[in-house]
Design a protein around this motif. Structure first.
Motif, PDB file in Angstrom:
ATOM      1  N   ASP A 157      35.552  68.223   5.144  1.00 36.49           N
ATOM      2  CA  ASP A 157      34.995  67.704   3.807  1.00 36.49           C
ATOM      3  C   ASP A 157      34.160  68.645   3.052  1.00 36.49           C
ATOM      4  O   ASP A 157      34.047  69.836   3.328  1.00 36.49           O
ATOM      5  N   LYS A 158      33.594  67.939   1.952  1.00 36.83           N
ATOM      6  CA  LYS A 158      32.998  69.022   1.003  1.00 36.83           C
ATOM      7  C   LYS A 158      31.512  69.696   1.635  1.00 36.83           C
ATOM      8  O   LYS A 158      31.205  70.564   1.033  1.00 36.83           O
ATOM      9  N   ASP A 159      30.975  68.951   2.467  1.00 37.77           N
ATOM     10  CA  ASP A 159      30.095  69.652   3.317  1.00 37.77           C
ATOM     11  C   ASP A 159      30.440  70.490   4.532  1.00 37.77           C
ATOM     12  O   ASP A 159      29.586  70.929   5.200  1.00 37.77           O
ATOM     13  N   GLY A 160      31.719  70.770   4.707  1.00 40.46           N
ATOM     14  CA  GLY A 160      32.092  71.715   5.557  1.00 40.46           C
ATOM     15  C   GLY A 160      32.485  71.077   7.114  1.00 40.46           C
ATOM     16  O   GLY A 160      32.633  71.699   7.971  1.00 40.46           O
ATOM     17  N   ARG A 161      32.088  69.524   7.121  1.00 40.98           N
ATOM     18  CA  ARG A 161      32.261  69.061   8.401  1.00 40.98           C
ATOM     19  C   ARG A 161      33.761  68.900   8.804  1.00 40.98           C
ATOM     20  O   ARG A 161      34.606  68.851   7.809  1.00 40.98           O
TER      21      ARG A 161
ATOM     22  N   ALA B  29      41.597  69.979   3.267  1.00 35.55           N
ATOM     23  CA  ALA B  29      40.119  70.718   2.770  1.00 35.55           C
ATOM     24  C   ALA B  29      39.556  70.449   1.240  1.00 35.55           C
ATOM     25  O   ALA B  29      40.443  70.591   0.438  1.00 35.55           O
ATOM     26  N   ASP B  30      38.446  69.945   1.308  1.00 30.17           N
ATOM     27  CA  ASP B  30      37.999  69.744  -0.142  1.00 30.17           C
ATOM     28  C   ASP B  30      37.784  70.989  -0.896  1.00 30.17           C
ATOM     29  O   ASP B  30      37.727  72.013  -0.316  1.00 30.17           O
ATOM     30  N   GLU B  31      38.015  71.049  -2.061  1.00 30.12           N
ATOM     31  CA  GLU B  31      38.393  72.049  -2.785  1.00 30.12           C
ATOM     32  C   GLU B  31      36.700  72.815  -3.073  1.00 30.12           C
ATOM     33  O   GLU B  31      36.823  74.069  -3.211  1.00 30.12           O
ATOM     34  N   ARG B  32      35.872  72.366  -2.583  1.00 33.09           N
ATOM     35  CA  ARG B  32      34.448  73.223  -2.687  1.00 33.09           C
ATOM     36  C   ARG B  32      34.312  73.759  -1.209  1.00 33.09           C
ATOM     37  O   ARG B  32      33.365  74.518  -1.090  1.00 33.09           O
ATOM     38  N   VAL B  33      34.926  73.543  -0.340  1.00 29.53           N
ATOM     39  CA  VAL B  33      34.812  74.335   0.920  1.00 29.53           C
ATOM     40  C   VAL B  33      35.227  75.684   0.621  1.00 29.53           C
ATOM     41  O   VAL B  33      36.339  76.120   0.135  1.00 29.53           O
ATOM     42  N   PRO B  34      34.315  76.682   1.063  1.00 29.83           N
ATOM     43  CA  PRO B  34      34.805  78.096   1.030  1.00 29.83           C
ATOM     44  C   PRO B  34      36.089  78.476   1.656  1.00 29.83           C
ATOM     45  O   PRO B  34      36.131  77.899   2.730  1.00 29.83           O
ATOM     46  N   TYR B  35      36.756  79.399   0.900  1.00 25.67           N
ATOM     47  CA  TYR B  35      37.949  79.874   1.612  1.00 25.67           C
ATOM     48  C   TYR B  35      37.966  80.563   2.921  1.00 25.67           C
ATOM     49  O   TYR B  35      38.547  80.109   3.830  1.00 25.67           O
TER      50      TYR B  35
END
Length: 83
Positions: free
Chosen positions: A12-16, A49-55
């Motif tokens: 998710d956007k928080d990296g979970r 993966a959310d697009e805001r998650v670092p590659y």
């Protein structure tokens, strides 16, 4: 890809990390992903993966799966109009 028969891994956007909607730490994910994939029946693993998650985090997750012998990993993408 449509994740119809395989295991779905979501970041998710928080990296979970979630595996079929169950939240896992990265260590839990590493320790259980192969068994979870095998239990699902070999339909592959689908990563969303959310697009805001670092590659780099996405690559780390894919690398953990590949290191455990999971070679069929598909990426799930949503159409532009669903954002």
């Amino acid at each position: 890809l449509e994740p119809k028969s395989g295991l779905v891994v979501t970041v998710d956007k928080d990296g979970r990390i979630f595996v079929d909607k169950t939240s896992l730490t990265f260590a839990e994910f590493e320790g259980s992903i192969k068994a979870l994939s095998d239990k699902k029946g070999g339909g592959g693993v689908y990563l969303s993966a959310d697009e805001r998650v670092p590659y780099g985090q996405v690559v780390r997750i894919v690398a953990a799966m590949k290191a455990r012998g999971i070679t069929e990993v598909g990426l799930v993408a949503e159409p532009e109009d669903n954002r």
